[in-house]
Design a protein around this motif. Structure first.
Motif, PDB file in Angstrom:
ATOM      1  N   SER A  81      -1.431   2.104 -14.407  1.00  0.00           N
ATOM      2  CA  SER A  81      -2.808   2.317 -14.825  1.00  0.00           C
ATOM      3  C   SER A  81      -2.953   2.078 -16.326  1.00  0.00           C
ATOM      4  N   HIS A  85      -7.035   5.247 -10.857  1.00  0.00           N
ATOM      5  CA  HIS A  85      -7.723   4.029 -10.418  1.00  0.00           C
ATOM      6  C   HIS A  85      -9.113   3.998 -11.051  1.00  0.00           C
ATOM      7  N   SER A 116     -11.207   1.311 -10.452  1.00  0.00           N
ATOM      8  CA  SER A 116     -11.288   0.040  -9.734  1.00  0.00           C
ATOM      9  C   SER A 116     -12.563  -0.729 -10.027  1.00  0.00           C
TER      10      SER A 116
END
Length: 826
Positions: free
Chosen positions: A633, A593, A595
Motif C-alpha cells: 500500500s 486499499h 482502490s
C-alpha cells in the motif's frame, strides 16, 4: 619540467578520484552484510533466472540454499466456477438496491463464491544443505548480493584459510550454480544433502556425485497434486575425494568444488502436465556440467546485464556505502542516503529480471521465492492490485521482455474466463475475479468480501494495452485485440441500469477489501468508483484499438454509448473522492486499499492539468487515509504522490517503506534483505516503489512526457538517470539535473511523431534552435487522453485551488530512430 610534473600529478589524482567514484558506484549496487542469515529466511539473498529461484543464507557451518521452480504448484488442472450464480443475480441485485448489503453478501457466499478450489499454492522444492566440519570458529565474515552481476558471494576465514562461495541462477544454462573455493589446496570438506517440506518425495545419492530429489506436489482443497518434479545436484570437485550414503554426498580435501542444480517439472501449460520432468532436469544438467564455472558465470553476467544495464540512476554520492545494508535500512529515516534509495530502485529491477522471464510464469505474490509448503495467501496471483503492481516497472524501466509472462497469462485467462463469464454471469467475452493461480482459475474465491469483485480481467487487460502504448507494435496489437475486445464485451453485457441514478453500473460489486459502516460492515455494493474507472478504461482501450486496426466500428460505437452512461466520479461531503456511489466515506478510515484512486494511478483519468477538482479530491483522500500502511500500500502511495507532483511526500513514503519491519506501528516496512513486508513478505511493494521513483523522475501517461515532475528537495542538487522508456516509443537515453533544473536531456524517438515535453525550466535544442511552445491537444495518438465526465460535487465539499509549480511545455517533431538533445536555455 616543473609544469609537466604538476600536470602528471594532477592527471594521476583525477584518475584515482574517477576510480574511487567508480568503485563507490559499484559498491552502491551491493546488498552486503557482516553476519550470516541464521535461520531467518528474510535475511537470505535471492537469486533467480525466471525459472529457478534460490535463497542463499550465507551460513558458515551449515549453508542453506533454498530452492524454487516456477511451475511447482499444488494441485493440477481444474476449474472453480459456481454454477448457482446466474439464477441468483437478480435477487442479489435487489438486495443491494434495498440497502441489504449484508444479506446480499450471505447469498453471494452461497451462489457465487467457489465450492471447489480457492486457488492452488506455489510451493518450494526444498533446500540443498552443505555442512562444513570445523568451521564454527570463523573471522572476517562478509556476504553480499551484487546487483551489477547477479552474484551472491560469501567469504570468511577459518584459521589462515579464506573460504569463498559464489552462487548464481544461470539464465542461459537454466541451473543454479555454486562455486566453492579456498585459499589453500586440500581445504574443502563438507557433506551435501537435500531437505524438503514436501511429503511425497524420494531421496537418492549416487557415487558419481549426484544428489536426486524426486517428488509430486500435494493435494489441496480437493484438487489432486499431480505436478511431478526432479531436482538433481551434480557435485564436481577439483582434487580430494567423493563418498556417498543413500541420501548424502561427502567431499573431502578438495581444492575447489562446483555444484550445478537442475530442477524441472512435468508442467507444459495450465491445461497440460504431460511433460517428462526427469528428461528435462537431466537435459539442463548435462549441458551445464560440460562448462567451467567461470564460463557459466561470464555467460550469465552477459545475459543478465543485457537487461539490467539499460537503466542507470545516480541520485548523488553517499558516505554510507561502507555500512552494512541492514544498518543503512535502520538509519535511512535519520540520514540523507540518496544512493540507498537508488540501490533500492535497482533492486526492484533486479527482482523483476530474476523472477519473470519470457516463456516462464509471471512473478507471483513472492516473485519466485517461497520456503513454505503453505505460504501466506498461497503465494498465488492476487489480481485486485498485487499482480498488476508487480509489473508497473516493466515498460518504463526498460524491462518490456519481463512483461511477457504476465501478458501471456492474461491471454490464457481470456480463454478460461469465457466459461466463467457465460456460466456465472450470462455474458459474452471473458472475466476473472480477484485471484488466480497457475491453472488460470477465474471463479470467485475466499468469500464474498473479497471474491465478489469481478474486475480482475478488466484490470489485467490494461497491461496488454500499455505494452502497445510503449512499443507501438501494431502486429502485437492485432494479436491481443481479441482479448481487449473480450474484456469490453463482458462489461457491455453485464452492466445494468441503476434504478435510482439511471447510470450503467456493475452489480454485485465491491471496492476491494473495504467495507463502510453504512453497508453494515459489508464490502458488497453496486457501481463502485474503482469499477467505473476500470470499465471506462476497458471501453476506451477497445475503442482506440478498433480504430487503429480499422475494425468493429459498430461495436466501438456501442462501447462509446455505454461509456457515456457510466457513473461520473463524485466529490463527497468531506471533500474526498467518493469510493462508493453514495457519500458514505469515513475521513478517519485508514484502510490499506484506496482502490478508487486507480483513476489517478495507474490510470490517467485524474490529472492536475485536466481535472483539477478531481485532483484536489484525490489529494484529500490520500491525506485522510494517511501514509503508514502495509508495504504494498505504501508502494502504491509513492506512485500517487508522484502523480500529485509532490516529491517530498512521495519521498516520505519511501522512507516509511524503507523502515525495518516492525517499526511502523500497524504497518509494513522492509526486511533486512530489502524484501517488502506486508507483513509477511510480498514482493509487490518492491516493484511499487521502483515504479514510484520512476514516476518521480519521469511521467508519460498524462498527455505529455513530463521530466522531473516530483523531485524531492533531498534530490534537487544534482542527479542523473538513463535508459527509461516512455509511451510512444520514446527513450530517455540520458537526463541530468542540477538545482532542480534539467540541464541536459537526450531523447530517442523509435517511432517518430510529436514529442510533447513538459519541463521544470526552459530548454533548447543543442543546435541552439528554440523549442516550439505547445498548444492544443497532443497530436501523438499514443498520448491521447480520454475526457471524463465532470464530477458531481457535494455542496459541503471544499475544493482547494491548485498551487502547481510553473512548467514549460514544448512540441518537438521527431523522426524515427533519431536522437534529440536538449540543453538548458539560459
Amino acid at each position: 619540467m616543473h609544469q609537466k610534473l604538476i600536470f602528471f600529478i594532477f592527471c594521476f589524482v583525477m584518475m584515482c578520484f574517477t576510480n574511487l567514484k567508480a568503485q563507490s558506484s559499484k559498491a552502491d549496487l551491493k546488498l552486503w552484510y557482516d553476519k550470516p542469515s541464521g535461520k531467518v529466511w528474510e535475511n537470505a539473498m535471492p537469486v533467480g533466472n525466471g525459472r529457478l529461484g534460490a535463497m542463499v543464507y550465507g551460513n558458515v557451518e551449515s549453508e542453506n540454499i533454498q530452492l524454487n521452480e516456477h511451475t511447482l504448484w499444488s494441485g493440477s488442472p481444474n476449474r472453480n466456477d459456481n454454477p448457482l450464480a446466474l439464477d441468483s443475480l437478480n435477487r442479489i441485485c435487489q438486495l443491494i438496491f434495498d440497502s441489504k448489503q449484508k444479506d446480499a453478501e450471505r447469498l453471494i457466499n452461497k451462489v457465487i463464491v467457489s465450492k471447489k478450489s480457492h486457488g492452488q499454492m506455489f510451493e518450494p522444492v526444498g533446500s540443498i544443505k552443505l555442512d562444513f566440519l570445523g568451521h564454527e570458529n570463523y573471522t572476517n565474515y562478509y556476504r553480499d548480493l551484487n546487483l551489477q552481476n547477479a552474484l551472491a558471494t560469501t567469504t570468511y576465514n577459518v584459521g589462515d584459510v579464506t573460504y569463498k562461495r559464489e552462487v548464481i541462477a544461470s539464465f542461459p544454462d537454466r541451473v543454479i550454480a555454486i562455486h566453492l573455493t579456498a585459499s589453500k589446496s586440500n581445504s574443502l570438506s563438507f557433506t551435501a544433502l537435500y531437505t524438503t517440506p514436501q511429503p511425497k518425495v524420494k531421496h537418492k545419492a549416487s557415487n558419481n556425485g549426484e544428489l536426486i530429489l524426486s517428488g509430486t506436489t500435494i493435494n489441496h482443497e480437493g484438487v489432486e497434486g499431480k505436478v511431478k518434479f526432479e531436482s538433481i545436484a551434480k557435485i564436481i570437485p577439483k582434487g580430494g575425494s567423493l563418498t556417498n550414503t543413500d541420501s548424502t554426498i561427502s567431499v573431502k580435501n578438495a581444492d575447489e568444488v562446483t555444484i550445478y542444480i537442475s530442477v524441472a517439472t512435468n508442467f507444459n501449460s495450465y491445461n497440460d502436465i504431460s511433460g517428462n520432468e526427469i528428461d528435462r532436469a537431466n537435459s539442463y544438467l548435462r549441458k551445464a556440467v560440460t562448462e567451467k564455472f567461470s564460463d557459466v558465470l561470464s555467460a550469465n553476467i552477459a545475459a543478465y546485464q543485457k537487461f539490467f544495464n539499460r537503466v542507470k540512476l545516480d541520485l548523488g554520492e553517499s558516505k554510507f556505502a561502507n555500512v552494512p545494508t541492514d544498518q543503512r535500512l535502520k538509519n535511512f529515516n535519520s540520514v540523507n542516503d540518496p544512493s540507498f534509495a537508488a540501490l533500492y530502485y535497482q533492486y526492484g529491477r533486479y527482482l523483476l529480471i530474476s523472477s519473470s522471464q519470457p516463456g516462464g510464469q509471471p512473478a507471483n505474490l513472492q516473485g519466485i521465492w517461497n520456503n513454505s509448503l503453505r505460504p501466506a495467501w498461497d503465494s498465488k496471483y492476487t489480481i485486485n492490485i498485487n499482480t498488476e503492481m508487480n509489473y508497473w516497472p516493466a515498460e518504463k524501466t526498460n524491462l518490456a521482455e519481463m512483461h511477457e509472462p504476465l501478458l501471456k497469462m492474461v491471454q490464457e485467462l481470456s480463454v478460461t474466463g469465457q466459461k466463467t463469464a457465460k456460466d456465472m454471469y450470462g455474458a459474452r467475452g471473458w472475466m476473472a475475479h480477484h485471484n488466480t493461480d497457475i491453472w488460470r482459475i477465474t471463479g470467485a474465491v475466499d468469500g464474498a468480501f473479497w471474491g465478489a469483485w469481478s474486475n480482475g480481467g478488466g484490470w489485467l487487460s490494461q497491461h496488454l494495452w500499455e505494452h502497445y502504448l510503449y512499443s507501438g507494435d501494431k502486429e502485437y496489437l492485432k494479436s491481443v485485440y481479441p482479448v481487449l475486445k473480450g474484456a469490453a464485451m463482458f462489461y457491455a453485457d453485464y452492466l445494468i441500469t441503476h434504478p435510482k441514478y439511471k447510470w450503467s453500473v456493475m452489480s454485485p460489486d465491491t471496492s476491494p477489501e473495504n467495507a463502510p459502516a453504512a453497508h453494515q460492515g459489508s464490502s458488497i455494493d453496486v457501481g463502485t468508483t474503482m469499477t467505473n474507472q476500470i470499465v471506462f478504461d476497458v471501453f476506451s482501450n477497445a475503442i482506440q484499438a478498433a480504430s487503429i486496426l480499422n475494425r468493429d466500428k459498430a461495436f466501438a460505437d456501442t462501447l462509446k454509448q455505454k461509456r457515456s452512461n457510466l457513473a461520473p466520479m463524485q466529490i463527497g461531503k468531506h471533500s474526498q473522492l467518493q469510493e462508493w456511489l453514495d457519500d458514505v466515506d469515513n475521513p478517519k478510515d485508514n484502510h490499506r486499499h484506496i482502490s478508487h484512486l486507480y483513476g489517478l494511478f495507474p490510470s490517467n483519468q485524474i490529472s492536475p492539468y485536466r481535472t483539477p477538482e478531481l485532483y484536489s479530491a484525490a489529494k484529500n483522500t490520500l491525506l485522510q487515509r494517511g501514509d503508514v500502511s502495509t508495504g504494498w500500500s505504501m508502494g502504491w502511495k509513492v506512485n500517487w504522490w508522484a502523480k500529485m507532483l509532490d516529491g517530498d511526500h512521495a519521498y516520505k513514503l519511501i522512507q516509511n517503506q524503507l523502515t525495518p519491519v516492525g517499526t511502523n506501528e500497524g504497518g509494513g516496512g522492509t526486511y533486512n534483505n530489502l524484501f517488502d513486508a506486508h507483513a509477511p513478505f510480498q514482493i509487490d511493494g518492491n516493484f511499487g516503489c521502483t515504479s514510484g521513483i520512476t514516476e518521480m523522475l519521469m511521467q508519460s501517461s498524462d498527455g505529455d512526457l513530463n521530466l522531473l515532475p516530483a523531485l524531492p528537495d533531498l534530490w534537487l542538487a544534482k542527479g542523473n538517470i538513463s535508459g527509461l522508456r516512455a509511451r510512444g516509443g520514446f527513450e530517455l537515453i540520458n537526463m541530468e539535473w542540477k538545482d532542480g533544473k534539467v540541464i541536459k536531456a537526450e531523447i530517442k524517438s523509435t517511432l517518430g511523431g510529436n514529442l510533447r515535453l513538459r519541463l521544470p525550466n526552459k530548454m533548447k535544442l543543442i543546435n541552439n534552435k528554440l523549442l516550439k511552445i505547445a498548444s492544443g491537444n497532443n497530436p501523438n495518438l499514443f498520448y491521447q487522453t480520454e475526457e471524463v465526465k465532470a464530477p458531481i460535487i457535494s455542496d459541503k465539499a471544499i475544493i482547494t485551488p491548485l498551487n502547481l509549480k510553473e512548467t514549460f511545455v514544448y512540441d518537438v517533431t521527431t523522426n524515427k530512430d533519431k536522437i534529440y538533445t536538449l540543453i538548458l536555455n539560459q
